[in-house]
Structure formats: structure tokens, C-alpha cells
Design a protein around this motif. Structure first.
Motif, PDB file in Angstrom:
ATOM      1  N   SER A 183     -78.837  -7.287 -74.982  1.00  0.00           N
ATOM      2  CA  SER A 183     -79.463  -7.521 -73.637  1.00  0.00           C
ATOM      3  C   SER A 183     -79.678  -7.115 -72.606  1.00  0.00           C
ATOM      4  O   SER A 183     -80.835  -8.203 -71.760  1.00  0.00           O
TER       5      SER A 183
ATOM      6  N   PRO B 240     -85.139  -7.011 -69.625  1.00  0.00           N
ATOM      7  CA  PRO B 240     -85.274  -7.373 -70.903  1.00  0.00           C
ATOM      8  C   PRO B 240     -85.964  -6.518 -71.873  1.00  0.00           C
ATOM      9  O   PRO B 240     -87.411  -6.109 -71.882  1.00  0.00           O
TER      10      PRO B 240
ATOM     11  N   PRO C   3     -88.163  -6.211 -75.474  1.00  0.00           N
ATOM     12  CA  PRO C   3     -88.613  -7.050 -77.014  1.00  0.00           C
ATOM     13  C   PRO C   3     -87.853  -6.579 -77.849  1.00  0.00           C
ATOM     14  O   PRO C   3     -87.564  -4.918 -78.354  1.00  0.00           O
ATOM     15  N   ALA C   4     -87.908  -7.274 -79.264  1.00  0.00           N
ATOM     16  CA  ALA C   4     -87.071  -7.046 -80.404  1.00  0.00           C
ATOM     17  C   ALA C   4     -88.267  -7.324 -81.406  1.00  0.00           C
ATOM     18  O   ALA C   4     -89.105  -7.674 -81.599  1.00  0.00           O
TER      19      ALA C   4
ATOM     20  N   VAL D 266     -83.841  -5.928 -86.143  1.00  0.00           N
ATOM     21  CA  VAL D 266     -82.913  -6.907 -86.886  1.00  0.00           C
ATOM     22  C   VAL D 266     -82.385  -5.615 -87.630  1.00  0.00           C
ATOM     23  O   VAL D 266     -81.002  -5.871 -87.424  1.00  0.00           O
TER      24      VAL D 266
ATOM     25  N   MET E  72     -80.983 -14.545 -77.264  1.00  0.00           N
ATOM     26  CA  MET E  72     -80.757 -12.859 -77.051  1.00  0.00           C
ATOM     27  C   MET E  72     -79.597 -11.816 -78.222  1.00  0.00           C
ATOM     28  O   MET E  72     -78.538 -13.375 -78.063  1.00  0.00           O
TER      29      MET E  72
ATOM     30  N   VAL F 119     -84.704 -12.367 -83.053  1.00  0.00           N
ATOM     31  CA  VAL F 119     -85.511 -11.738 -82.493  1.00  0.00           C
ATOM     32  C   VAL F 119     -87.036 -13.033 -81.850  1.00  0.00           C
ATOM     33  O   VAL F 119     -86.990 -12.936 -80.990  1.00  0.00           O
TER      34      VAL F 119
ATOM     35  N   THR G 239     -84.967 -13.942 -78.840  1.00  0.00           N
ATOM     36  CA  THR G 239     -85.086 -12.382 -77.339  1.00  0.00           C
ATOM     37  C   THR G 239     -86.273 -12.346 -77.236  1.00  0.00           C
ATOM     38  O   THR G 239     -87.033 -12.409 -75.561  1.00  0.00           O
ATOM     39  N   ASN G 240     -87.213 -12.207 -77.470  1.00  0.00           N
ATOM     40  CA  ASN G 240     -88.904 -12.227 -78.064  1.00  0.00           C
ATOM     41  C   ASN G 240     -89.738 -13.435 -77.438  1.00  0.00           C
ATOM     42  O   ASN G 240     -90.473 -13.213 -75.492  1.00  0.00           O
TER      43      ASN G 240
ATOM     44  N   VAL H 185     -87.754 -12.752 -73.853  1.00  0.00           N
ATOM     45  CA  VAL H 185     -88.764 -11.506 -72.689  1.00  0.00           C
ATOM     46  C   VAL H 185     -89.580 -12.186 -71.724  1.00  0.00           C
ATOM     47  O   VAL H 185     -89.861 -11.475 -70.849  1.00  0.00           O
TER      48      VAL H 185
ATOM     49  N   ARG I 228     -89.044 -14.299 -68.836  1.00  0.00           N
ATOM     50  CA  ARG I 228     -87.940 -13.289 -67.933  1.00  0.00           C
ATOM     51  C   ARG I 228     -89.859 -13.031 -67.416  1.00  0.00           C
ATOM     52  O   ARG I 228     -89.147 -12.856 -66.137  1.00  0.00           O
TER      53      ARG I 228
ATOM     54  N   THR J 284     -94.748  -5.806 -72.033  1.00  0.00           N
ATOM     55  CA  THR J 284     -94.120  -5.725 -72.547  1.00  0.00           C
ATOM     56  C   THR J 284     -93.570  -5.147 -73.982  1.00  0.00           C
ATOM     57  O   THR J 284     -92.766  -4.528 -74.676  1.00  0.00           O
TER      58      THR J 284
ATOM     59  N   LEU K  66     -94.988  -6.533 -76.547  1.00  0.00           N
ATOM     60  CA  LEU K  66     -95.334  -6.922 -77.537  1.00  0.00           C
ATOM     61  C   LEU K  66     -96.578  -6.723 -77.725  1.00  0.00           C
ATOM     62  O   LEU K  66     -98.007  -6.481 -76.981  1.00  0.00           O
TER      63      LEU K  66
END
Lengths: 403, 403
Positions: free
Chosen positions: A4, A8, A10-11, A16, B1, B16, B19-20, B23, B26, B43, B45
Motif C-alpha cells: 500500500s 497507490p 492498482p491490484a 492476489v 488495501m 483487490v 485496493t482499487n 486507488v 486517492r 492508474t 486500470l
DNA sequence: GACATTTGTTTGGCTACAGAACTAACTAAA
DNA sequence: TTTAGTTAGTTCTGTAGCCAAACAAATGTC
């Protein structure tokens, strides 16, 4: 592993998976031998998930099944252990008069420990790279002969190393702005594994954090007792290197403006009043770096003999050390401060006085739970920590590719 | 997170997602107004994922669409901003002679800032809980009237607060072993939001880290300039509290064994030579805590007038402060050390000397990139940081439930 | 030998990501 | 006015990888 901090990020699913692979790997390392069922019960992961993760780790030859054991009711468990055989992590330590190389397997078992004399004090960084590369090649070839894949190599340097692995200043070696990591990678010609460089105190702290008797402590400080005094700081379970990588430079905390002159030009620095130099200045003022170990042995002998002047000297050093450690403990509130290097043989005469000063000065109730301990890893702590640095990156999810 | 420290914790899909979500939240906080496309591009994503995340955040009323803007080629973007209206975070600061309460919305905009005089120096922790509960209830009811949901409340205490939120020692308040968080929760009778307690310097550091001009610095230290001198340490983007929560106690680093006696009984502590008390000992030795602000104003007036003895005094304090900060910078290598409290009005006469000492003593090249700066958040930094502590837990994935 | 117990696998369902195709809404140029 | 071009955001499809539950396997116990 998904982190973290530092912005930030992204995951996704691969994160995982990486996180959970690392969780299983760490669990087995700390609880081997254990069964898939144990892992599932302790980590909270589903049995099916654990099976899949374990299969993956066995594929990558990080885990291995052993013969069944555990004669209880029910189906016997297939026990899992770390597979030590197919990998190796290499740590190299450069010092004033020698280079040490160690290799460890995944479990941290030492595979080899070679020391080679080297005139570090009078050699350039370039010459050191040549010597290190030669040594590293020999270690790599030995590992290859044992059918091990080298996961990485880390070099421990006594000096200021920035976050990019550039050696900014290494006073005892006389180096400045040396890109050791880059040059060594070049010298090894596409080695196929990452080459890192870090400060020796930082890496020794890492060694204590992973292999030492206080490995459970999420907050610990390792203090080198060499000519220079430096610290490696582990907070909240990770090495904390500061903005540019220069954290832990405690040697020049000024304890006494009226104290003896330090080699930095100021007066009364921790290093000047509690460093090894402060002892040898009284017993062997002209000792060369390569004679340090012998001279310290001599100090130990005289202390054992009960020579009053030596005992008084050590008590004085212990008190100053305690005052310095009080500053560390007040600022960082670690669970344990570990004294390393030449402080280890001298510990019997230092620790009691140091503790007295430390506990008298720490503001937090009960000294903030901070203990002062002596390293059990010996002089090779930094090299071992360098290898541990490689294993750490495996633990944080950078697993070697599947077969 | 998903966090990697303090032991391996397995991850799953909800992690996940959390966390996202964090993200995106933020990113919007730092880049509002921005479009979904901006978020996706920055990001990494996927656009579709961002749309889904944004929809979720809008459902939770954390984000809001604004009118379209951006007259460029192509379809205009629907811009997103943080939705300030439906939530509030409360911070309370207890001090020797007053209690401050602030409430901020998600953006950090101050919704209210109430100060209430309170004889902290002569009241028990129990009495303080009663007063704080009364104040908190009024704040909560005001927030409820504005149709805001309270996300949490954090109390800043000048003293040693352990990791569980127990106030171990608060010297200026005369408290010991007070479970402020527990008692306040009880007094508020199932408030429906978490109540936390932390040290004032820690929380002020958090305020600087989130709202200050150096909010980009992942490594910063905030130094309180009150009767006591304490520090809050942010390393690698998070507050580091040490093993038991007592990190940052820099006030009793011993700078000079021959220095003036400190209230801790030792000599030459940072607090004794560079604390506000060191100044007032010369100008107003009998000032009561409630008169501090006035007395400091008087010092500022005399310094402005160019009174030589005051200038010499401040220079001396600045030098000692610089020496203390050198110890901090050498140990932690932060990007910035921020001076707060009464150091702020006195900064014009302190900083130059302090910097000189600091840079002269920091071992790392270029001072390790460490700057010495003055807080711009004013006396309310701790209370603001207390509120920021609540927002932080939202940022780390503990989002309020869906509507 | 039936049954209980524990281990580990298989199956199915679900969540939430990514990529690609698609729709929407606008500007600019013909 | 039409058409092409551009950017925004949605929908659809595929897939990774989690969990839960059922199931198979291997052992001890009565």
C-alpha cells in the motif's frame, strides 16, 4: 505482494496470486514441516486454494513433499518442506581488507562462505568490481555445478549507498559515486539474476530480522561496531532506508560538544566516544585496519585479566554507547537494539553499563519495551543479510519462473 | 488495501476491489476534477474497471459527477470530484488549557473549528473524557444536522500513547494509563464510528503528510515546538510508531552533558536547550501554560525590535535545534523536517542558524536532500491530523457501506 | 469389517479484472 | 449539412483465481 505504500498502485488477480503464494511460502518456511491442511487452517485460505498454491510452488521447485508422518486418526498428511536444493542466493561483503561471499539456499542454510583477502583500503571501486566479479563468477559456477539456479546477488558496502544502489561515499574504502551495481552487472555480462547494492548495516539488520533470535520483532535496529558506527533500521517489518537511502547514520550524533575530536572534524560524536576507534585509540593508536581483529582480541584478553584501565575504558565506552542507543530508542521505539561487529566480543564489559544508561534515558514506560542484545550472527552478518535481501524479494512475490 | 507488513495475510477478490477503490479515490482527491478516462490512463486500470469502480464510489457518495467541461475534440468528459457533502471526520486535540475540535469533509475542507477552554493541567483524564464527550456530541449533532455521516473521531494527546490508544503518560496533563479511547467510546454510548487516540506529534505529522505543502514527501518528520519537544515520523508513506507506539520522543536526546538541567532530571536534553521552555526561562520564567502564547508574542516583538539579548538567545536555541535535527536527519534521512508549534512564529530567527548546524552535521552528500521547513498549518495541526487519521483509514480501504 | 476422522482433490459458482467491440457525443473539415 | 475523426464511457466476452461443498482416499477405532 500487494503493497500500500509509496503511492497507490492498482491490484489485479496476479497480485492476489503472488500475495498468496508468498503467504504459503513464508508459512512453510516458518512452520516446516507442515501439511496443506495446516496451511489452510492457519492462514484462513481455502483448502482448495492452498492445494493449488502448493502445486504451483512445487512446480517452481520452491516446495517439496516429504514422506508422510503424523500417526493420528484419519488420513495421514503429506508434509511439505522448503526445497533447499534448486536455488541459491548470493551475498557479498566488501571490507577494508577482505571480501566475503556467502551463498544460502531458500531455507537460509549456508552453502558456502568464502573469504578472500583484498586491499579494499587502497583499491579503487573499479578494482573492487573486478575482484568481486571474479569471486562471484566462482560462486555462481559452484552453484551451477550443484544444479542450483542463482536467484540474485547483493553486495554489502560500508558506506552511504543511495536508493538506486550507487555508492555515494565509502570513507574507509575511499570510494565516491561508484555505480557498483551497474558495473558489476556489466562485469558479469548478463548474469540472468538481479545485482543489488546496499549499506552493510542495513543488510545486517535484514539478516537479524530474518535469521536472528529476534526475528519476530517487526521493529529492530542493528548497530555496527566497526571503526564507523552505523545502524540498519527495520520498522513495521521492513527495512526503512529514508528518502535517499541514507538512514541509520548514527555515528555522528553529537553526544558531547566537549568530547574528543572525531574524524569527521566535530567533537564528541557517538563514533568518537563509543566506536571501536575510541577503544583502540587508548590501546593501539597505530593499528592498521587489518590488525583490528587482533587488537580487539588483545583488549578482550586484558579485560578478562581484570586490568583496571581497560575495564574503566570499556565501562566508559559502554556508557556512551548506552547514551547513543537511548537516542535511537527514544526516536524509533524498536523492540530490540542489536549490537554487532566488534561490540560482540566486547559485550560482556559493555552491555551492563550501556543498558543502565539506556533505561535511565528512555522516556517511555518500561523503556518502551526496548531490549539491548548482542548479535549472534558473527562478523558475517552483512554478507548473510545481503543474501537475505535476495530471499526477501522472493518472499515479496518475485518468484522464479515456472519450470 | 492489501498490506504486506505485520505478517503475511492472504488476499482475495474483496482485497483487490478495496485496493482499487482506494486507488481511484486517492487519484480523484489528488487530481480532481478528472474524468474516468484520466483515471484509467494514469492508474493503468482498464476503462471498464474504472467505470465499475467509479459507479461503486458514486453509490457510496464518495464521488460525484460535475457538469461536463473540457472543450476539446471528441466526446466531452464527465468530470468527477470528491463528494464533500455526505461525510465528516472529527479531530479533537486536548491541551493544557483548551480542547479543540475540528471537522473536515472528505476533501479535507474544514467544516468547523471549535476551541473551548479547559483546565487540562489540573483535570483528571476522567474529567477530560466528560468534556470531550460533551464537545464531541455537539459536533456530531451539528454534522447530523448537516446530513453528514461521521466516519470517525480521533483524539490527539500530548504524551505517550501506546499502539492500543492507551495514554501511558501525559506529563503536562498529569495523566497516567488512561484508556481514553475506551472511556470516550463508552461516554458516547455506541457512537457508530471508531474512536482512536494518538500522540499529537504523530497526528500533526499526518496532517502535514496529507495537507501540507510537502505532501508528496514519503519521508517526513514533524517536530512540535511546545514545552515538550516531540516528533511524528512518516517513513515510506506511513506513520511509523515503533514497537509500542512511542517513537518520536526526541525531546530528551542529550546534546550536552554540561548543559542546563532538564525537567526530566538529566542535563542538556534537546528540550532543555532548544525547547520553548529554554527561551521562556530567560524571558518569563514564571509563565503559566495559558500565558505561553502571549509570552511568545512578546519574544517575537522584542526580536523584531532587534533586542540583542533576545536575538542571541534565539540564535543559541536555533543552533541547538539544528544539532538535534541533525541527529534526526542522520538517523532517518527524511526529505523534510517540519517545525511546528511555537517554532513557527519564532522561525525567522531560528531557521538560518538551525540549517547551518543541520547541514554541517548531516553526513549524507547534499545533506541527504533533507530540508528544514516551517509548518504552515498553524497551531491546529494536531487536531487537523486527528481528522486526517480518520480519512486515512477511508483511503486504506475501509469505505463507508453502500447506500 | 463398519464407522469415524482427517486429508486433499474435484466440481461448480462467483467476483472482478482485462480486452475488444460498441455506442455516444462532440469538433472540424468538406 | 454531411461526413470523417476523435475521445469518453459502456457492454460483452473471456479468464484468473477465490470459496464452498461434495467427494475420494487413507488411516485408526470399535
Amino acid at each position: 505482494m500487494i503493497t500500500s505504500h509509496n503511492g497507490p498502485q492498482p491490484a489485479d488477480f496476479t497480485d492476489v496470486r503472488a500475495t498468496n503464494l508468498a503467504v504459503v511460502l513464508r508459512f512453510v518456511r516458518e512452520n516446516a514441516p507442515c501439511s496443506r491442511a495446516d496451511i489452510a487452517a492457519s492462514t484462513g485460505l481455502n483448502k482448495a486454494t492452498v492445494s493449488s498454491l502448493v502445486a504451483d510452488l512445487i512446480d517452481r521447485r520452491l516446495l517439496r513433499e516429504t514422506g508422510l508422518t503424523e500417526h493420528r486418526v484419519g488420513r495421514p498428511a503429506t508434509m511439505l518442506v522448503l526445497d533447499g536444493s534448486p536455488y541459491a542466493a548470493i551475498g557479498i561483503e566488501v571490507n577494508v581488507d577482505y571480501i566475503t561471499a556467502v551463498a544460502v539456499d531458500l531455507k537460509g542454510e549456508e552453502l558456502l562462505n568464502w573469504r578472500r583477502s583484498f586491499p579494499g583500503g587502497t583499491s579503487s571501486a573499479g578494482q573492487a568490481v573486478v575482484a568481486m566479479a571474479a569471486l562471484a563468477r566462482r560462486v555462481v559456477s559452484r552453484m551451477t555445478k550443484e544444479a542450483r539456479q542463482v536467484l540474485g546477488l547483493t553486495v554489502a558496502v560500508p558506506g552511504l549507498v543511495d536508493v538506486n544502489g550507487i555508492v555515494r561515499v565509502a570513507p574507509n574504502l575511499g570510494w565516491r559515486d561508484a555505480d557498483l551495481a551497474g558495473d558489476l552487472t556489466k562485469a558479469l555480462r548478463d548474469p540472468g539474476f538481479p545485482v543489488l547494492v546496499d549499506n552493510d548495516a542495513n543488510l545486517a539488520a535484514l539478516a537479524e530480522h530474518r535469521f536472528g533470535p529476534h526475528r519476530n520483532a517487526a521493529n529492530l535496529v542493528y548497530v555496527t561496531g566497526e571503526v564507523g558506527v552505523g545502524a540498519g533500521i527495520v520498522m513495521d517489518g521492513r527495512l526503512r532506508r529514508g528518502g535517499q537511502g541514507y538512514s541509520g547514520e548514527i555515528g555522528h550524533i553529537e553526544l558531547d560538544p566537549a568530547g574528543p575530536t572525531c574524524r569527521c572534524g566535530r567533537r564528541g560524536c557517538l563514533e568518537a566516544v563509543a566506536g571501536i576507534g575510541a577503544i583502540l585509540a587508548h590501546t593501539a593508536p597505530d593499528a592498521s585496519p587489518s590488525e583490528l581483529e587482533l587488537e580487539i582480541d588483545e583488549v578482550v584478553r586484558r579485560a578478562r585479566n581484570g586490568e583496571q584501565d581497560i575495564l574503566a575504558l570499556l565501562e566508559d565506552v559502554g556508557r556512551h554507547l548506552g547514551r547513543g542507543m537511548a537516542a535511537v530508542a527514544n526516536m524509533l521505539n524498536p523492540e530490540v537494539v542489536i549490537l554487532g561487529g566488534y561490540y560482540v566480543p566486547l559485550a560482556p564489559w559493555l552491555v551492563a553499563c550501556a543498558e543502565e544508561e539506556l533505561y535511565g534515558r528512555v522516556l517511555a514506560p518500561g523503556g518502551g519495551g526496548c531490549r539491548l542484545e548482542v548479535s549472534t550472527l558473527g562478523y558475517g552478518a552483512a554478507a548473510l543479510g545481503a543474501a537475505a535481501r535476495v530471499l526477501d524479494s522472493v518472499d515479496s512475490g518475485r518468484l522464479p519462473a515456472q519450470r
